[in-house]
Enzyme design. Structure first.
Site, PDB file in Angstrom:
ATOM      1  N   ARG A   1       0.349   7.523  -2.956  1.00 30.52           N
ATOM      2  CA  ARG A   1       0.733   8.603  -2.040  1.00 30.52           C
ATOM      3  C   ARG A   1       2.224   8.890  -2.117  1.00 30.52           C
ATOM      4  O   ARG A   1       2.658  10.035  -1.998  1.00 30.52           O
ATOM      5  CB  ARG A   1       0.311   8.229  -0.620  1.00 30.52           C
ATOM      6  CG  ARG A   1      -1.161   8.488  -0.328  1.00 30.52           C
ATOM      7  CD  ARG A   1      -1.587   7.871   0.971  1.00 30.52           C
ATOM      8  NE  ARG A   1      -1.732   6.432   0.837  1.00 30.52           N
ATOM      9  CZ  ARG A   1      -1.874   5.602   1.870  1.00 30.52           C
ATOM     10  NH1 ARG A   1      -1.850   6.090   3.106  1.00 30.52           N
ATOM     11  NH2 ARG A   1      -2.025   4.310   1.679  1.00 30.52           N
ATOM     12  N   TRP A   2       3.023   7.828  -2.328  1.00 29.02           N
ATOM     13  CA  TRP A   2       4.459   8.027  -2.508  1.00 29.02           C
ATOM     14  C   TRP A   2       4.721   8.889  -3.738  1.00 29.02           C
ATOM     15  O   TRP A   2       5.522   9.827  -3.695  1.00 29.02           O
ATOM     16  CB  TRP A   2       5.151   6.672  -2.656  1.00 29.02           C
ATOM     17  CG  TRP A   2       6.623   6.745  -2.916  1.00 29.02           C
ATOM     18  CD1 TRP A   2       7.628   6.777  -1.991  1.00 29.02           C
ATOM     19  CD2 TRP A   2       7.267   6.782  -4.197  1.00 29.02           C
ATOM     20  NE1 TRP A   2       8.856   6.831  -2.610  1.00 29.02           N
ATOM     21  CE2 TRP A   2       8.670   6.833  -3.969  1.00 29.02           C
ATOM     22  CE3 TRP A   2       6.808   6.772  -5.513  1.00 29.02           C
ATOM     23  CZ2 TRP A   2       9.597   6.879  -5.005  1.00 29.02           C
ATOM     24  CZ3 TRP A   2       7.732   6.821  -6.549  1.00 29.02           C
ATOM     25  CH2 TRP A   2       9.109   6.869  -6.290  1.00 29.02           C
TER      26      TRP A   2
ATOM     27  N   ASN B   1     -10.046  -3.450  -6.933  1.00 30.64           N
ATOM     28  CA  ASN B   1      -9.223  -2.526  -7.714  1.00 30.64           C
ATOM     29  C   ASN B   1      -9.824  -2.179  -9.068  1.00 30.64           C
ATOM     30  O   ASN B   1      -9.424  -1.188  -9.695  1.00 30.64           O
ATOM     31  CB  ASN B   1      -7.808  -3.092  -7.926  1.00 30.64           C
ATOM     32  CG  ASN B   1      -6.937  -3.009  -6.688  1.00 30.64           C
ATOM     33  OD1 ASN B   1      -5.971  -3.759  -6.540  1.00 30.64           O
ATOM     34  ND2 ASN B   1      -7.266  -2.098  -5.775  1.00 30.64           N
TER      35      ASN B   1
ATOM     36  N   THR C   1     -10.019  -7.673  -6.119  1.00 29.29           N
ATOM     37  CA  THR C   1     -11.284  -7.606  -6.840  1.00 29.29           C
ATOM     38  C   THR C   1     -11.864  -6.195  -6.786  1.00 29.29           C
ATOM     39  O   THR C   1     -12.610  -5.789  -7.680  1.00 29.29           O
ATOM     40  CB  THR C   1     -12.291  -8.604  -6.245  1.00 29.29           C
ATOM     41  OG1 THR C   1     -12.350  -8.425  -4.812  1.00 29.29           O
ATOM     42  CG2 THR C   1     -11.878 -10.033  -6.535  1.00 29.29           C
TER      43      THR C   1
ATOM     44  N   ARG D   1       1.775  -4.892   6.207  1.00 26.73           N
ATOM     45  CA  ARG D   1       1.055  -3.891   5.417  1.00 26.73           C
ATOM     46  C   ARG D   1       1.769  -2.551   5.554  1.00 26.73           C
ATOM     47  O   ARG D   1       2.051  -2.097   6.663  1.00 26.73           O
ATOM     48  CB  ARG D   1      -0.402  -3.739   5.841  1.00 26.73           C
ATOM     49  CG  ARG D   1      -1.106  -2.680   5.000  1.00 26.73           C
ATOM     50  CD  ARG D   1      -2.600  -2.734   5.033  1.00 26.73           C
ATOM     51  NE  ARG D   1      -3.159  -1.836   4.016  1.00 26.73           N
ATOM     52  CZ  ARG D   1      -4.395  -1.893   3.548  1.00 26.73           C
ATOM     53  NH1 ARG D   1      -5.227  -2.819   3.997  1.00 26.73           N
ATOM     54  NH2 ARG D   1      -4.809  -1.049   2.627  1.00 26.73           N
TER      55      ARG D   1
ATOM     56  N   SER E   1      -8.323  -5.486   4.176  1.00 30.41           N
ATOM     57  CA  SER E   1      -8.777  -5.227   2.801  1.00 30.41           C
ATOM     58  C   SER E   1      -9.112  -6.507   2.042  1.00 30.41           C
ATOM     59  O   SER E   1      -8.723  -6.685   0.889  1.00 30.41           O
ATOM     60  CB  SER E   1      -7.713  -4.415   2.045  1.00 30.41           C
ATOM     61  OG  SER E   1      -7.554  -3.141   2.635  1.00 30.41           O
TER      62      SER E   1
ATOM     63  N   ASP F   1       0.828  -1.198   0.000  1.00 32.53           N
ATOM     64  CA  ASP F   1       0.000   0.000   0.000  1.00 32.53           C
ATOM     65  C   ASP F   1       0.870   1.258   0.000  1.00 32.53           C
ATOM     66  O   ASP F   1       1.957   1.273   0.587  1.00 32.53           O
ATOM     67  CB  ASP F   1      -0.899  -0.002   1.242  1.00 32.53           C
ATOM     68  CG  ASP F   1      -2.135   0.853   1.052  1.00 32.53           C
ATOM     69  OD1 ASP F   1      -2.392   1.297  -0.076  1.00 32.53           O
ATOM     70  OD2 ASP F   1      -2.829   1.082   2.052  1.00 32.53           O
TER      71      ASP F   1
END
Length: 255
Positions: free
Chosen positions: A31-32, A75, A73, A195, A203, A27
């Site tokens: 954002r990175w 995504n 699923t 995670r 998730s 994850d």
């Protein structure tokens, strides 16, 4: 400050107490990228490089199995452009990296419903599985179009069909039988789940298989999750007392 080069397993990790199976939820790619001022796809590219090195790290440090949550699923609900990029990236990486992974003894397998994937991607998946089937250095398990609730629903449906046909008695349905109908049949449950990016949820990932897994959450975004971060996760793992529902399980790694 330490003197580890991280090419070989750090000396402060007990080789007898390493997890035999690590699962990761990768994850924080988007954002990175945003923090770096890059488009989201740049985060996915860097995240793929991080995953490739983690596979090699597991081989170098003696961890037999790694399972990565590559595409869920859920995504499919992302913007179409991003979904298309992820699928093309995945196909390209399989094509480009297969020979090297094969040389390094990586066995590649996949869990999830692969039927909705583009035919060209399914072809590369089949080729990778067949080409690496006999490799034993490390087992790299990739979750693609995977959702744990869908997996459990499918298993229940298949068992119900066998009961209806008279091939299975209702009293014979137990945990061992259910596991035979899961995508992960034949693979030991994860000992450690990692995670990244600070999120504290599963998730819809390996809900059955994670029943007694140790969890490790880190604020590090996935593209930055290198060997030093993995080392820290393994240090935390080796400090845990694994009880499996019992009063006490001997764990020589813990304190």
């Amino acid at each position: 400050m330490n003197n580890f080069d991280y090419v070989t397993r750090p000396t402060d990790l007990d080789p007898d107490c390493l997890p035999q199976h690590v699962a990761v939820i990768m994850d924080g790619n988007g954002r990175w990228a945003k923090r770096q001022g890059f488009p989201r796809i740049a985060g996915h590219r860097q995240g793929a490089r991080t995953l490739k090195d983690l596979v090699r790290c597991c081989k170098d440090w003696g961890i037999p199995t790694l399972t990565a949550y590559a595409f869920s699923t859920e995504n499919w609900r992302r913007p179409l452009e991003e979904v298309d990029f992820l699928l093309v990236l995945f196909e390209r990486l399989l094509r480009q990296e297969l020979a090297e992974m094969d040389r390094e003894g990586v066995r590649i397998s996949f869990i999830g419903d692969l039927s909705p994937l583009p035919s060209s991607l399914r072809k590369e998946i089949d080729r990778a599985v067949l080409a690496t089937a006999d490799n034993r250095a490390v087992h790299f398990n990739v979750a693609v179009n995977y959702g744990s609730r869908a997996e459990l629903t499918q298993a229940c449906r298949q068992i119900a069909e066998q009961v209806q046909l008279g091939n299975i008695e209702p009293d014979a349905v137990d945990e061992q039988l259910i596991e035979q109908y899961l995508y992960t049949t034949g693979t030991p449950d994860p000992d450690l789940l990692i995670r990244s990016s600070g999120e504290l949820r599963l998730s819809n990932y390996l809900l059955w298989q994670l029943a007694y897994t140790e969890f490790y959450f880190t604020d590090v975004f996935w593209p930055d999750f290198g060997r030093a971060a993995f080392h820290e996760a393994l240090q935390h793992y080796q400090m845990r007392d694994r009880r499996f529902g019992t009063v006490k399980l001997k764990q020589p790694c813990a304190g």
